[in-house]
Design an enzyme around this catalytic site. Structure first.
Site, mmCIF file in Angstrom:
data_model
loop_
_atom_site.group_PDB
_atom_site.id
_atom_site.type_symbol
_atom_site.label_atom_id
_atom_site.label_comp_id
_atom_site.label_asym_id
_atom_site.label_seq_id
_atom_site.Cartn_x
_atom_site.Cartn_y
_atom_site.Cartn_z
ATOM 1 N N TYR A 1 0.645 -1.546 -0.039
ATOM 2 C CA TYR A 1 -0.061 0.378 0.249
ATOM 3 C C TYR A 1 0.905 1.355 0.213
ATOM 4 O O TYR A 1 0.337 2.308 -0.735
ATOM 5 C CB TYR A 1 -0.902 -0.126 1.231
ATOM 6 C CG TYR A 1 -1.482 1.425 1.056
ATOM 7 C CD1 TYR A 1 -2.781 0.859 -0.139
ATOM 8 C CD2 TYR A 1 -1.365 2.343 2.304
ATOM 9 C CE1 TYR A 1 -4.109 2.227 0.855
ATOM 10 C CE2 TYR A 1 -2.357 2.811 2.296
ATOM 11 C CZ TYR A 1 -4.030 2.681 1.689
ATOM 12 O OH TYR A 1 -4.561 4.459 1.711
ATOM 13 N N ASP A 2 1.694 1.253 0.805
ATOM 14 C CA ASP A 2 2.492 2.476 1.364
ATOM 15 C C ASP A 2 3.225 2.679 0.250
ATOM 16 O O ASP A 2 3.519 3.750 -0.927
ATOM 17 C CB ASP A 2 3.397 2.339 2.604
ATOM 18 C CG ASP A 2 2.980 2.649 3.748
ATOM 19 O OD1 ASP A 2 1.716 1.807 3.192
ATOM 20 O OD2 ASP A 2 3.198 2.378 5.417
ATOM 21 N N LYS B 1 1.356 3.330 -2.784
ATOM 22 C CA LYS B 1 1.273 5.011 -3.271
ATOM 23 C C LYS B 1 2.376 5.636 -3.377
ATOM 24 O O LYS B 1 1.926 7.117 -3.950
ATOM 25 C CB LYS B 1 -0.073 5.490 -1.796
ATOM 26 C CG LYS B 1 -1.292 4.900 -1.584
ATOM 27 C CD LYS B 1 -2.695 5.091 -2.815
ATOM 28 C CE LYS B 1 -3.693 4.873 -2.058
ATOM 29 N NZ LYS B 1 -4.784 6.008 -2.677
ATOM 30 N N ASN C 1 -5.807 9.225 8.403
ATOM 31 C CA ASN C 1 -7.347 9.051 8.233
ATOM 32 C C ASN C 1 -8.655 9.501 8.174
ATOM 33 O O ASN C 1 -8.571 10.368 9.099
ATOM 34 C CB ASN C 1 -7.471 8.458 9.739
ATOM 35 C CG ASN C 1 -5.654 7.761 9.803
ATOM 36 O OD1 ASN C 1 -5.136 8.199 10.096
ATOM 37 N ND2 ASN C 1 -6.031 5.849 10.284
ATOM 38 N N ARG D 1 -10.190 -1.576 10.005
ATOM 39 C CA ARG D 1 -10.631 0.120 10.495
ATOM 40 C C ARG D 1 -10.902 0.574 12.131
ATOM 41 O O ARG D 1 -11.558 -0.238 12.592
ATOM 42 C CB ARG D 1 -11.125 1.176 9.438
ATOM 43 C CG ARG D 1 -9.930 0.531 8.089
ATOM 44 C CD ARG D 1 -10.361 1.769 7.150
ATOM 45 N NE ARG D 1 -10.481 2.244 6.047
ATOM 46 C CZ ARG D 1 -11.200 2.122 4.889
ATOM 47 N NH1 ARG D 1 -10.049 3.345 5.196
ATOM 48 N NH2 ARG D 1 -11.268 2.251 4.355
ATOM 49 N N VAL E 1 -11.925 2.678 13.495
ATOM 50 C CA VAL E 1 -12.891 2.946 13.726
ATOM 51 C C VAL E 1 -14.370 2.631 13.933
ATOM 52 O O VAL E 1 -14.958 1.804 14.464
ATOM 53 C CB VAL E 1 -13.604 4.445 12.891
ATOM 54 C CG1 VAL E 1 -15.170 5.493 13.136
ATOM 55 C CG2 VAL E 1 -12.298 5.347 13.347
ATOM 56 N N GLY F 1 -2.517 0.844 23.282
ATOM 57 C CA GLY F 1 -2.944 1.839 22.591
ATOM 58 C C GLY F 1 -2.267 3.171 22.871
ATOM 59 O O GLY F 1 -3.629 4.247 22.456
ATOM 60 N N GLN G 1 -0.353 4.808 20.441
ATOM 61 C CA GLN G 1 -0.170 4.889 19.316
ATOM 62 C C GLN G 1 -1.418 6.359 18.943
ATOM 63 O O GLN G 1 -2.283 5.756 19.345
ATOM 64 C CB GLN G 1 0.116 3.846 18.264
ATOM 65 C CG GLN G 1 -1.498 3.330 18.513
ATOM 66 C CD GLN G 1 -1.768 2.183 18.357
ATOM 67 O OE1 GLN G 1 -1.506 1.902 19.830
ATOM 68 N NE2 GLN G 1 -2.264 0.845 17.514
ATOM 69 N N GLN H 1 2.690 7.767 15.539
ATOM 70 C CA GLN H 1 2.210 9.075 15.313
ATOM 71 C C GLN H 1 1.599 9.158 14.294
ATOM 72 O O GLN H 1 2.181 8.897 13.472
ATOM 73 C CB GLN H 1 3.037 9.945 16.229
ATOM 74 C CG GLN H 1 4.524 9.475 15.355
ATOM 75 C CD GLN H 1 5.579 10.477 16.747
ATOM 76 O OE1 GLN H 1 4.745 10.855 17.504
ATOM 77 N NE2 GLN H 1 6.468 10.886 15.884
#
Ligand code: NAD
Ligand code: UDP
Length: 309
Positions: free
Chosen positions: A144-145, A148, A173, A185, A187, A206, A208, A275
């Site tokens: 992906y990275d 892109k 995001n 994902r 959310v 948690g 990050q 981050q």
């Protein structure tokens, strides 16, 4: 009336974009291979005579006459883009070549939905557009990275070599109604888990961070970018600079759903960025854009959507 092509138009963001462009009086052609998108996302637009949907995979060339192309086709959630990583690279690279070739032939403007993932696990924080990133080229996220990143390279080379009218935005995001409930994902996972009373799965401790942008704000940023004059090519960050830890997000979802779910801590996935926060000075100055919908408000709208599923 402009004629606009949206690739990935049956996906989460693509469907919101098609809807906005139609509401603004444009003719919209949506192409999608339905890998992660769904007709459900666009069925309410089907009665509009100015909306056309074509099943097509952008790794094959596509011929049409349009004024603008928004290139959104690409699976965006780690579970989906890692399902067939070679295909993910092909979608970003061959798909971009096909859309850039099309834009070159018909002199259309073409916008690339790039990503904050081009910054990888960033050592510069928050991330300005000038930062070149810290990306593992051989890891599980690389399809992906790096796909892109290569797409951005192609956009800039088609611009330098062939004067193609490009626009590159780096999306951070983004969440909202029509996210795929099982795409893994954070959310969608947390909301689904909270609504079902299941454990909320925190990967790692948690701590990050991510910065979450509501979809309506994001779409507004994309359209503003497309409407700039040809001298504005980007890349420009589009995202919400308000940063949260993943644990804070989990606690907020529990509060807003009134769920009795408990937090559980699972191993962190490989190369998980620690981050992420956009610098949006360019978006503010050039696009006169900044997000307007706070996380709490956007989450409530998203929770309502998932409740109705
Ligand atoms: P999504 O998975 O909901 O949408 C992607 C759409 O592209 C789907 O409809 C899928 O079926 C389609 N697609 C995938 N491969 C295709 C192919 N080869 N040919 C034709 N169609 C194909 O994801 P999304 O969140 O709506 O993301 C849209 C775009 O925005 C993606 O390019 C993604 O990389 C980018 N982006 C999204 C976010 C985010 O947080 N949502 C962040 C950064 C970048
Ligand atoms: N995450 C989590 N629990 C989940 C899903 C995700 O803790 O059930 C974490 C994940 O490890 C990452 C962050 O949430 O640190 C955002 O993950 P997501 O897949 O939504 O997006 P991306 O990593 O691409 O920003």
């Amino acid at each position: 009336m402009k004629k606009i092509l949206v690739t990935g138009g049956a996906g989460f963001l693509g469907s919101h974009l098609c809807e906005r462009l139609l509401n603004e009086g444009n003719e919209v052609i949506c192409i999608d291979n339905y890998f992660t998108g769904n007709k459900r996302n666009i069925v309410h637009l089907m009665d509009n005579p100015y909306f056309e949907v074509i099943r097509h995979d952008i790794t094959s060339p596509f011929y049409i006459e349009v004024d603008e192309i928004y290139n959104l086709a690409c699976p965006a959630s780690p579970i989906h883009y890692q399902y067939n990583p070679i295909k993910t690279v092909k979608t970003s690279v061959m798909g971009s070549i096909n859309m850039l070739g099309l834009a070159k032939r018909i002199h259309a403007k073409v916008l690339q939905a790039s990503t904050s993932e081009v910054y990888g696990d960033p050592v510069v924080h928050p991330q300005p557009e000038e930062y070149w990133g810290n990306v593992n080229p051989i890891g599980v996220r690389s399809c992906y990275d790096e796909g892109k990143r290569c797409a951005e390279t192609l956009f800039f080379d088609y611009h330098r070599q062939n004067n193609v009218r490009i626009k590159v935005v780096r999306i951070f995001n983004t969440y909202g109604p029509r996210m795929h409930p099982n795409d893994g994902r954070v959310v969608s996972n947390f909301i689904m888990q909270a609504l079902r009373g299941e454990d909320i799965t925190l990967y790692g401790d948690g701590s990050q961070t991510r910065s979450f942008c509501y979809c309506d704000d994001l779409i507004d940023g994309l359209i503003r970018m497309m409407n700039t004059d040809d001298s504005v090519i980007g890349p420009i960050n589009i995202g919400n600079p308000k940063e949260f830890t993943i644990k804070q997000l989990a606690e907020l979802v529990i509060e807003l759903t009134g769920s009795k779910s408990k937090l559980v801590f699972l191993p962190a996935p490989a190369d998980d960025p620690q981050q992420r926060q956009p610098v949006i000075d360019q978006a503010k100055e050039i696009l006169h854009w900044e997000p307007t919908i706070p996380l709490r408000e956007g989450l409530m709208k998203t929770i309502e959507y998932f409740k109705q599923l």
